[in-house]
Design a protein around this motif. Sequence first.
Motif, PDB file in Angstrom:
ATOM      1  N   ASN A 137     -22.124  -2.781 -32.277  1.00  0.00           N
ATOM      2  CA  ASN A 137     -22.228  -2.963 -30.826  1.00  0.00           C
ATOM      3  C   ASN A 137     -20.851  -3.180 -30.192  1.00  0.00           C
ATOM      4  O   ASN A 137     -20.746  -3.476 -29.015  1.00  0.00           O
ATOM      5  CB  ASN A 137     -23.146  -4.169 -30.573  1.00  0.00           C
ATOM      6  CG  ASN A 137     -23.563  -4.309 -29.130  1.00  0.00           C
ATOM      7  OD1 ASN A 137     -23.768  -3.302 -28.454  1.00  0.00           O
ATOM      8  ND2 ASN A 137     -23.672  -5.539 -28.657  1.00  0.00           N
ATOM      9  N   GLU A 170     -21.611 -12.634 -33.943  1.00  0.00           N
ATOM     10  CA  GLU A 170     -21.409 -12.806 -32.491  1.00  0.00           C
ATOM     11  C   GLU A 170     -22.667 -12.437 -31.714  1.00  0.00           C
ATOM     12  O   GLU A 170     -23.148 -13.180 -30.882  1.00  0.00           O
ATOM     13  CB  GLU A 170     -20.292 -11.875 -32.003  1.00  0.00           C
ATOM     14  CG  GLU A 170     -18.916 -12.169 -32.542  1.00  0.00           C
ATOM     15  CD  GLU A 170     -18.242 -13.297 -31.791  1.00  0.00           C
ATOM     16  OE1 GLU A 170     -18.323 -13.274 -30.538  1.00  0.00           O
ATOM     17  OE2 GLU A 170     -17.663 -14.176 -32.446  1.00  0.00           O
ATOM     18  N   CYS A 171     -23.181 -11.211 -31.965  1.00  0.00           N
ATOM     19  CA  CYS A 171     -24.234 -10.685 -31.087  1.00  0.00           C
ATOM     20  C   CYS A 171     -25.536 -10.340 -31.805  1.00  0.00           C
ATOM     21  O   CYS A 171     -26.507  -9.972 -31.165  1.00  0.00           O
ATOM     22  CB  CYS A 171     -23.711  -9.463 -30.334  1.00  0.00           C
ATOM     23  SG  CYS A 171     -23.585  -7.993 -31.362  1.00  0.00           S
TER      24      CYS A 171
HETATM   25 ZN    ZN Z   1     -21.527  -7.867 -32.439  1.00  0.00          ZN
END
Ligand code: ZN
Length: 274
Positions: A137, A170-171
């Motif tokens: 991403n 992170e995501c």
């Molecule tokens: Zn990420």
Amino acid sequence: MEEHLSEIISQVYNKNKRNLFAFLTGAGISADSGIPTYRGVDGIWIKGTKFHKPEEFGTLKYFKENPEEVWQYSLFRKKMFENANPNESHQEIFTIENLLKDRFHLITQNIDNLHRRAGSSRIYEIHGNNREIKCSNGCKEIMHLPVEIKGKNIDEELTEKEINLLKCSECGSWMRPNILWFDERYDEKTNKIFSSLKIAKNSGILFIIGTSGATNLPIAIAETTLKYGGTIVDINTEDNHFTELIKNKKNKIIIRDTSTQALRTIKKIIENIN
Ligand SMILES: [Zn+2]
């Protein structure tokens, strides 16, 4: 041929500017280690009853739709790379690196790590490598593949634990191998596009070994060396896109021999200059 090659090598060796020796390698150099080319017939991935061509399978688009399957393939390749050994061509290149030191640069399209395992360290891996991962991403950091994740057999599924380890901290998106897919562009961070072009510009000689030049950065590297007066040495078993590029140019040597044989000759010439 050997005399001409010897003359060009000593000219470049004695130059004060644009005197680097660059080597550009592709899948052909790893064939003797038993690694099939990505595009070759052996490179086709068969999953269940589905046969995939690399051009459709090796894409970010396909990964986004089938992340687990692409990871299985990547870990299958990891096992294949780890079970293979560097061959004599990788070793000859490392010996040449030791002779030339900082005037040597190796640009490789291979993601298999065999050059490093042979000892080479002045390497630009322009198609990325299989040892690193990044977020699909776009989160910035490039990381090592977690050590808990091992190579797999062709029919082995990912475990829950592996799936968790392959999610971005992170995501939460899937992490992906840090390699260049067919629907992606070269950049500096992953592919060293600017660094490799700068080397090409400053190289008095560029040896092209075991690659046909099917992607655009390798061709741009050869064009850049030519543009600044360097010589291209095309070492391949048959004519290819590079041959097309240099056939009407003055600064070229075409060698239709095995990479091992040609590299032995090059090493001998350089040893005799030193
Ligand atoms: Zn990420």
